[in-house]
Structures are given as C-alpha cells and as structure tokens.
Design a protein around this motif. Structure first.
Motif, PDB file in Angstrom:
ATOM      1  N   GLU A  56       0.736  -1.342  -0.084  1.00  0.00           N
ATOM      2  CA  GLU A  56       0.071  -0.016  -0.227  1.00  0.00           C
ATOM      3  C   GLU A  56       0.900   1.341  -0.036  1.00  0.00           C
ATOM      4  O   GLU A  56       0.603   2.292  -0.852  1.00  0.00           O
ATOM      5  CB  GLU A  56      -0.830   0.166   1.195  1.00  0.00           C
ATOM      6  N   LEU A  57       1.921   1.447   0.842  1.00  0.00           N
ATOM      7  CA  LEU A  57       2.809   2.610   0.889  1.00  0.00           C
ATOM      8  C   LEU A  57       3.552   2.730  -0.406  1.00  0.00           C
ATOM      9  O   LEU A  57       3.785   3.798  -0.676  1.00  0.00           O
ATOM     10  CB  LEU A  57       3.812   2.335   2.057  1.00  0.00           C
ATOM     11  N   MET A  58       3.931   1.823  -1.140  1.00  0.00           N
ATOM     12  CA  MET A  58       4.699   1.719  -2.239  1.00  0.00           C
ATOM     13  C   MET A  58       3.623   2.309  -3.542  1.00  0.00           C
ATOM     14  O   MET A  58       4.069   3.110  -4.203  1.00  0.00           O
ATOM     15  CB  MET A  58       5.026   0.186  -2.777  1.00  0.00           C
ATOM     16  N   ALA A  59       2.500   1.600  -3.185  1.00  0.00           N
ATOM     17  CA  ALA A  59       1.330   2.138  -4.444  1.00  0.00           C
ATOM     18  C   ALA A  59       1.229   3.549  -4.178  1.00  0.00           C
ATOM     19  O   ALA A  59       1.014   4.323  -5.229  1.00  0.00           O
ATOM     20  CB  ALA A  59       0.268   1.381  -4.337  1.00  0.00           C
ATOM     21  N   SER A  60       1.087   4.198  -3.011  1.00  0.00           N
ATOM     22  CA  SER A  60       0.561   5.618  -2.618  1.00  0.00           C
ATOM     23  C   SER A  60       1.727   6.496  -2.948  1.00  0.00           C
ATOM     24  O   SER A  60       1.745   7.767  -2.906  1.00  0.00           O
ATOM     25  CB  SER A  60       0.223   5.531  -1.227  1.00  0.00           C
ATOM     26  N   GLY A  61       3.249   5.878  -3.111  1.00  0.00           N
ATOM     27  CA  GLY A  61       4.430   6.953  -3.300  1.00  0.00           C
ATOM     28  C   GLY A  61       4.978   7.174  -2.077  1.00  0.00           C
ATOM     29  O   GLY A  61       6.024   7.797  -2.071  1.00  0.00           O
ATOM     30  N   ASP A  62       4.639   6.491  -0.938  1.00  0.00           N
ATOM     31  CA  ASP A  62       5.266   6.910   0.427  1.00  0.00           C
ATOM     32  C   ASP A  62       6.516   6.101   0.641  1.00  0.00           C
ATOM     33  O   ASP A  62       7.500   6.808   1.167  1.00  0.00           O
ATOM     34  CB  ASP A  62       4.222   6.531   1.758  1.00  0.00           C
TER      35      ASP A  62
END
Length: 88
Positions: A56-62
């Motif tokens: 999720e963090l990878m997909a959101s760019g975090d």
C-alpha cells in the motif's frame, strides 16, 4: 563461486535511524556493508511492516521503488525516511 556472508554492524556503529524521535539534519551514516537497496521481503523483515501495508505504501508513493527487470528494489534511504516520519 564466491559465498558472501552478512556481517552485522558493530555495537558502536550508527545506522542513521533516530529511535528517540529526534530529528537530525545530517544525512544517514552509511555503514560499510550496508546495502543501498533491498528487495520487498527484506524490507518487510527490516521494518516489521506487514506485506500488504508495505505494498500500500509503495502504491501511494510513500515508499520509493526501483524496478530492475522483474525485481522490485526499495532504497534504504526511503525505508529510513519512512521510519523517521512514522508510517501513515
């Protein structure tokens, strides 16, 4: 074939991760033998974040990712920044 074993940092070596919550303006210290980037499974192990949350963090760019062919790499600087600011 050359087999390389992982070496643990010495007790007095700084990893560049402020655990006391203090912000530092200096860049993280690069420990000799410390990887520049890690694969997803290693990032999960290092951070303690669950696999789904990490994706999720990878997909959101975090968390920054680098694709090399089919391999997804996560820069250690991105993981350190995530830990420094706290996961959303």
């Amino acid at each position: 074939m050359i087999r390389r074993t992982a070496s643990l940092p010495k007790a007095d070596a700084q990893l560049g991760l402020p655990f006391d919550g203090a912000e530092t303006s200096a860049p993280p210290v690069q420990v000799p033998g410390d990887p520049i980037s890690v694969r997803v499974a290693e990032a999960i192990r290092l951070t303690g974040i669950g696999r789904s949350k990490l994706y999720e963090l990878m997909a959101s760019g975090d968390i920054e990712t680098i694709k090399v062919g089919r391999c997804t790499l996560i820069p250690m600087t991105s993981l350190r920044a995530l830990v420094r600011r706290g996961a959303p």
